[in-house]
Design an enzyme around this catalytic site. Structure first.
Site, PDB file in Angstrom:
ATOM      1  N   ARG A 171       0.821  -1.207   0.000  1.00  0.00           N
ATOM      2  CA  ARG A 171       0.000   0.000   0.000  1.00  0.00           C
ATOM      3  C   ARG A 171       0.859   1.262   0.000  1.00  0.00           C
ATOM      4  NH1 ARG A 171      -5.219  -0.335   2.205  1.00  0.00           N
ATOM      5  NH2 ARG A 171      -4.911   1.607   3.298  1.00  0.00           N
ATOM      6  N   ARG A 175       8.766   6.682  -4.164  1.00  0.00           N
ATOM      7  CA  ARG A 175       9.026   7.393  -5.424  1.00  0.00           C
ATOM      8  C   ARG A 175      10.220   8.326  -5.316  1.00  0.00           C
ATOM      9  NH1 ARG A 175       4.009  10.481  -3.850  1.00  0.00           N
ATOM     10  NH2 ARG A 175       2.683   8.854  -4.663  1.00  0.00           N
ATOM     11  N   ARG A 248      -7.874  -6.658  14.093  1.00  0.00           N
ATOM     12  CA  ARG A 248      -7.247  -5.636  14.934  1.00  0.00           C
ATOM     13  C   ARG A 248      -8.316  -4.602  15.233  1.00  0.00           C
ATOM     14  NH1 ARG A 248      -3.180  -6.089  17.952  1.00  0.00           N
ATOM     15  NH2 ARG A 248      -2.188  -4.090  17.577  1.00  0.00           N
ATOM     16  N   ARG A 280      -1.063   7.262  15.232  1.00  0.00           N
ATOM     17  CA  ARG A 280      -1.153   8.566  14.558  1.00  0.00           C
ATOM     18  C   ARG A 280      -2.059   9.525  15.305  1.00  0.00           C
ATOM     19  NH1 ARG A 280      -3.348   5.788   8.909  1.00  0.00           N
ATOM     20  NH2 ARG A 280      -4.831   4.474   9.951  1.00  0.00           N
ATOM     21  N   GLU A 300      -4.878   7.552  17.804  1.00  0.00           N
ATOM     22  CA  GLU A 300      -5.278   6.225  17.378  1.00  0.00           C
ATOM     23  C   GLU A 300      -4.407   5.175  18.068  1.00  0.00           C
ATOM     24  OE1 GLU A 300      -6.116   6.734  13.128  1.00  0.00           O
ATOM     25  OE2 GLU A 300      -5.625   4.625  12.919  1.00  0.00           O
ATOM     26  N   TYR A 348      -9.058  -6.457   3.588  1.00  0.00           N
ATOM     27  CA  TYR A 348      -8.576  -5.122   3.943  1.00  0.00           C
ATOM     28  C   TYR A 348      -8.929  -4.170   2.793  1.00  0.00           C
ATOM     29  CZ  TYR A 348      -4.906  -1.825   5.631  1.00  0.00           C
ATOM     30  OH  TYR A 348      -4.196  -0.752   6.092  1.00  0.00           O
ATOM     31  N   ASP A 350     -10.189  -0.789   0.800  1.00  0.00           N
ATOM     32  CA  ASP A 350     -10.344   0.666   0.813  1.00  0.00           C
ATOM     33  C   ASP A 350     -11.777   0.987   0.387  1.00  0.00           C
ATOM     34  OD1 ASP A 350      -7.771   1.234   1.596  1.00  0.00           O
ATOM     35  OD2 ASP A 350      -6.999   1.433  -0.446  1.00  0.00           O
TER      36      ASP A 350
END
Ligand code: UDP
Length: 368
Positions: A171, A175, A248, A280, A300, A348, A350
């Site tokens: 994920r 770059r 989780r 986070r 979190e 999982y 999105d």
């Protein structure tokens, strides 16, 4: 009263399904055990700030049809996710890009960055990555792995990176340009006014019963529905008879900071050290370029899941995927119940993938 469909779960999957089946002339009823619709994409206004109640949701997709689909229900702003990572009081841009490398090694050019990463990778002698650690190391080398991946990932998943599947890390883009856009996708943004409104619009006039668990409800109403879409946990549906799948969970600490106009200067700040207990901090107003005098932040804390907790992430390792397959075989023997969404399909997903999976299921149902 008879309905064509009972939809269990008022999240994104259930809402897309309800919307499409209603358009196809089917009658639907939705139930949800929570006291609100929208599942984990639920946003709640606090002091005029849409708060992502169950964690940050940034819509992104490369599929034009999916983008056009969601845009029927909301106008999106031009938010671009550019998280910042904190490691031992140093700040690094994410995803891993030239800004990150420049900060790590004091270099300027892509060639310099590539050379450092390549020399770190060469020293490791990994030919075929067997787990997340090896996958990460063979993609980004040791420095990025140690500072920005290892601690964060082990906190999030509660286990050693050597015991995690490598797909999780795919994920994260890498770059060699000075580009802090986290996602490679063509379309991205935050719905103006929050996600709850999208789900509200999708659901339209379909009746919804909140605060109702499937078990309690169905014991008295089974013959009122031709078909049932179940978007809860597939193992729970079958009373865990083949064993428990692992999930989780995340505990959120939401805090309204009155009089604080800008707490951290960014929507998402990741804490990649193992010793910091949260992964986070989200400052919600920045998703909407908010200018309110106050702010709301959410910390979190990932945690292992046990019965009664909210499941967030399926843990897609071999053991769980095998077990899920067995549940799927059981599911195939059900004559009127179908399973969808992150929990029903143990994936999982999105948000764009949730929409696509729901539309696929709609097509199957229409073809029955
Ligand atoms: N990740 C990481 N460091 C970071 C952010 C992410 O190592 O600072 C890795 C980690 O393995 C995590 C995965 O990337 O499980 C996906 O993270 P992301 O934040 O994209 O997932 P989300 O929780 O938002 O679905």
């Amino acid at each position: 009263m008879r309905y064509d469909y009972l939809i269990v779960g008022a999240g994104l999957f259930g809402a897309v399904f309800a919307n499409e089946m209603t358009k196809a002339g089917k009658s639907c009823l939705i139930i949800d055990k929570r006291d609100h619709i929208a599942g984990n994409v639920y946003t709640r206004d606090v002091k005029d700030i849409p708060v992502h109640w169950y964690g940050a949701h940034i819509f992104h997709t490369s599929n034009k049809a999916t983008w056009d689909y969601i845009c029927q229900y909301a106008e999106f702003n031009n938010f671009i996710n550019s998280p910042v990572a904190v490691y031992k009081d140093e700040l690094y841009n994410l995803p891993f890009n030239m800004n990150t490398f420049s900060k790590l090694w004091g270099i300027k050019t892509p060639a310099e960055a590539k050379e450092i990463i390549a020399s770190q990778i060469a020293d490791l002698n990994i030919t075929e990555p067997k787990n997340l650690e090896e996958q990460a190391l063979s993609l980004v080398g040791t420095d990025v792995y140690e500072k920005l991946i290892k601690g964060y990932t082990e906190k999030q998943w509660g286990r050693d990176c050597k015991e995690l599947p490598s797909f999780i890390i795919k994920r994260l883009p890498l770059r060699f340009t000075y580009d802090n856009n986290y996602f490679n996708d063509r379309y991205q943004g935050i719905p103006i006014g929050g996600y709850t409104k999208i789900v509200e619009k999708m659901i339209g006039d379909v009746p919804v019963i909140l605060g109702t668990s499937y078990r309690d409800f169905i014991s008295q109403a089974d013959d009122e529905f031709d078909r049932i879409l179940y978007t809860g946990m597939i193992d729970e549906y079958f009373d865990y008879k083949l064993g428990e799948l692992e999930y989780r969970t995340v505990r959120f600490e939401h805090e309204l900071m009155e009089g604080v106009e800008n707490f951290q200067g960014n929507a998402v700040v990741n804490y990649t050290e193992r010793d910091v207990p949260y992964t986070r901090i989200i400052e919600h107003k920045h998703f909407d370029f908010g200018a309110q005098p106050d702010t709301v932040v959410s910390k979190e804390y990932p945690a292992s899941w046990s019965k009664g907790d909210e499941p967030y992430y399926p843990v897609n390792n071999d053991r769980n995927n095998e077990l899920f397959k067995k549940y799927q075989e059981l599911a195939d023997t059900e004559d009127k119940v179908i399973f969808g969404g992150r929990l029903g399909q143990y994936k999982y997903y999105d948000m764009d993938k949730v929409i696509e999976a729901a539309l696929d299921m709609v097509a199957l149902e229409k073809g029955r």
